[in-house]
Each structure stands twice: as C-alpha cells, then as structure tokens.
Design a protein around this motif. Structure first.
Motif, short mmCIF file in Angstrom:
data_model
loop_
_atom_site.label_atom_id
_atom_site.label_comp_id
_atom_site.label_asym_id
_atom_site.label_seq_id
_atom_site.Cartn_x
_atom_site.Cartn_y
_atom_site.Cartn_z
N PHE A 33 -6.88 -5.03 -12.25
CA PHE A 33 -7.16 -4.78 -10.38
C PHE A 33 -6.38 -6.17 -10.23
N MET A 34 -6.82 -6.63 -10.95
CA MET A 34 -6.28 -8.36 -10.39
C MET A 34 -4.60 -7.99 -9.84
N LYS A 35 -4.02 -7.78 -11.08
CA LYS A 35 -2.37 -7.36 -11.02
C LYS A 35 -2.78 -6.71 -9.50
N LEU A 36 -3.01 -5.68 -9.28
CA LEU A 36 -3.10 -4.56 -8.02
C LEU A 36 -3.48 -5.97 -7.23
N GLY A 37 -4.40 -6.22 -7.17
CA GLY A 37 -4.29 -7.47 -5.69
C GLY A 37 -3.04 -8.35 -5.44
N SER A 38 -2.55 -8.68 -6.46
CA SER A 38 -1.13 -9.42 -6.44
C SER A 38 0.00 -8.28 -6.02
N ILE A 39 0.06 -7.43 -6.47
CA ILE A 39 1.18 -6.21 -5.74
C ILE A 39 0.77 -5.77 -4.28
N VAL A 40 -0.40 -5.91 -4.16
CA VAL A 40 -0.79 -5.50 -2.65
C VAL A 40 -0.59 -6.73 -1.72
N HIS A 41 -0.91 -7.56 -2.45
CA HIS A 41 -0.93 -9.57 -1.66
C HIS A 41 0.61 -9.22 -0.78
N GLU A 42 1.51 -9.34 -1.98
CA GLU A 42 3.26 -9.36 -1.98
C GLU A 42 3.52 -8.71 -1.21
N PHE A 43 3.31 -7.34 -1.16
CA PHE A 43 3.77 -6.05 -0.58
C PHE A 43 3.81 -6.56 1.32
N PHE A 44 1.62 -7.01 1.56
CA PHE A 44 2.14 -6.96 2.27
C PHE A 44 2.22 -8.64 2.96
N VAL A 45 3.21 -9.37 2.08
CA VAL A 45 3.60 -10.59 3.44
C VAL A 45 5.41 -10.38 3.00
N SER A 46 5.49 -9.90 1.71
CA SER A 46 7.02 -9.67 2.08
C SER A 46 8.16 -8.19 1.52
N GLY A 47 6.76 -7.19 1.56
CA GLY A 47 7.41 -6.29 1.82
C GLY A 47 8.52 -5.81 0.10
N THR A 48 8.32 -6.51 -0.50
CA THR A 48 8.90 -6.32 -1.60
C THR A 48 8.12 -6.24 -2.81
N PRO A 49 8.43 -5.43 -4.18
CA PRO A 49 7.91 -5.18 -5.45
C PRO A 49 7.24 -6.73 -5.38
N SER A 50 6.14 -6.78 -6.32
CA SER A 50 5.77 -8.38 -6.80
C SER A 50 6.37 -8.34 -8.63
N ALA A 51 7.36 -9.48 -8.39
CA ALA A 51 7.46 -9.67 -9.80
C ALA A 51 6.38 -10.19 -11.19
N SER A 52 5.13 -9.96 -10.87
CA SER A 52 4.57 -10.33 -11.89
C SER A 52 4.44 -9.04 -12.07
N ALA A 53 5.03 -7.49 -11.97
CA ALA A 53 5.07 -6.41 -12.60
C ALA A 53 5.92 -5.55 -12.82
N HIS A 54 6.33 -4.84 -13.81
CA HIS A 54 7.55 -3.59 -14.15
C HIS A 54 7.37 -2.98 -13.15
N TRP A 55 8.48 -2.78 -12.90
CA TRP A 55 8.93 -1.08 -11.99
C TRP A 55 9.77 -0.23 -12.60
N ILE A 56 9.66 0.58 -12.16
CA ILE A 56 10.96 1.66 -12.51
C ILE A 56 11.34 2.27 -11.41
N HIS A 57 12.62 1.47 -11.24
CA HIS A 57 13.43 1.96 -9.88
C HIS A 57 14.17 3.67 -9.48
N PHE A 58 14.03 3.98 -8.67
CA PHE A 58 14.26 5.51 -8.18
C PHE A 58 14.93 5.73 -7.54
N SER A 59 15.80 6.79 -7.19
CA SER A 59 16.47 7.13 -5.93
C SER A 59 17.26 8.02 -6.08
N ASP A 60 17.05 8.66 -5.28
CA ASP A 60 18.44 10.19 -4.81
C ASP A 60 19.56 10.11 -5.46
N ASP A 61 19.63 9.25 -5.28
CA ASP A 61 21.24 8.75 -5.86
C ASP A 61 21.67 8.31 -7.08
N ASP A 62 20.57 8.47 -8.20
CA ASP A 62 20.80 8.66 -9.69
C ASP A 62 20.92 9.34 -10.79
#
Length: 129
Positions: A100-129
């Motif tokens: 839950f603390m990580k979720l809060g960090s993810i939501v805060h980072e997106f709210f402020v910057s619109g980017t994925p939080s650097a404190s989490a792992h992300w899987i990039h997806f794209s129709d071009d992949d």
C-alpha cells in the motif's frame, strides 16, 4: 499534472468525477480503496495520460496509459503467474501491487509529474512492439 479524477464505488454502476482535484484528496481515495469501498480509481493527465487502478483490499492492479497505444503496467518483479481475481478479471500475481505504501508513491508521482514512479518496476507496452 492531474486535472480530473474518477472513481467507482463497490456495487455502483457509474463512476463519480472530480475536476481539478487537490493532491490532498488522494489520501481519502486511497484510504477508501484500502477499506474496500472503491473498486477503481483513474487519474487523468492534461492530454491522453491516465493512471488506472482496479483493486480489492490489499491487491492493486496499476496501469499507466500514455495514450491509446502505449503505456506501462506495474510489475512486482517476481514473475509469479498465479492468478488473482480483482473485480471479475484475473491478473497474474506479478502484475499486482500488494504494498500500500508503494501504491501511494505511484499515485503521488503520477499526480505530480504524469510519469511512472521510479520506485516501482514497470513493463512497457506499445502497439508498435
């Protein structure tokens, strides 16, 4: 960065909307998710960007869409493919945030910057992949 929020309460058929939310409102949404009162939460950016969470208490499926064809899905990094049912959809366990603390960090980072939080792992997806 975020200019609109929508959420759907458990058992509700329609979403509720909040225009120009204050960051302080995020705490009440997250608390309601933790208590099982809210089933989904979406934060909308200035263009097509949005952060979407569907959840049940303790299990949060998080996706960030940059536009209709590209985005990022949360990953806990374990590769655990056992399924977890959230709101009638089944997700691989590694795609679920259980901290839950990580979720809060993810939501805060997106709210402020619109980017994925650097404190989490992300899987990039794209129709071009």
């Amino acid at each position: 960065f975020v200019n609109k929020v929508s959420f759907r309460s458990i058992g509700a058929s329609a979403e509720e909307w909040l225009e120009n939310p204050k960051e302080s409102a995020l705490g009440s949404y997250l608390s309601a998710m933790k208590k099982g009162e809210i089933e989904s939460l979406t934060l909308y950016g200035k263009s097509e960007e949005r952060l979407f969470i569907v959840n049940k208490p303790g299990f949060y499926h998080v996706t960030i869409f940059l536009d209709e064809s590209e985005g990022y899905g949360y990953s806990d990094g374990t590769g655990d493919t056992s399924s977890i049912d959230i709101a009638g959809d089944y997700w691989p366990s590694f795609r679920i945030c259980k901290d839950f603390m990580k979720l809060g960090s993810i939501v805060h980072e997106f709210f402020v910057s619109g980017t994925p939080s650097a404190s989490a792992h992300w899987i990039h997806f794209s129709d071009d992949d």
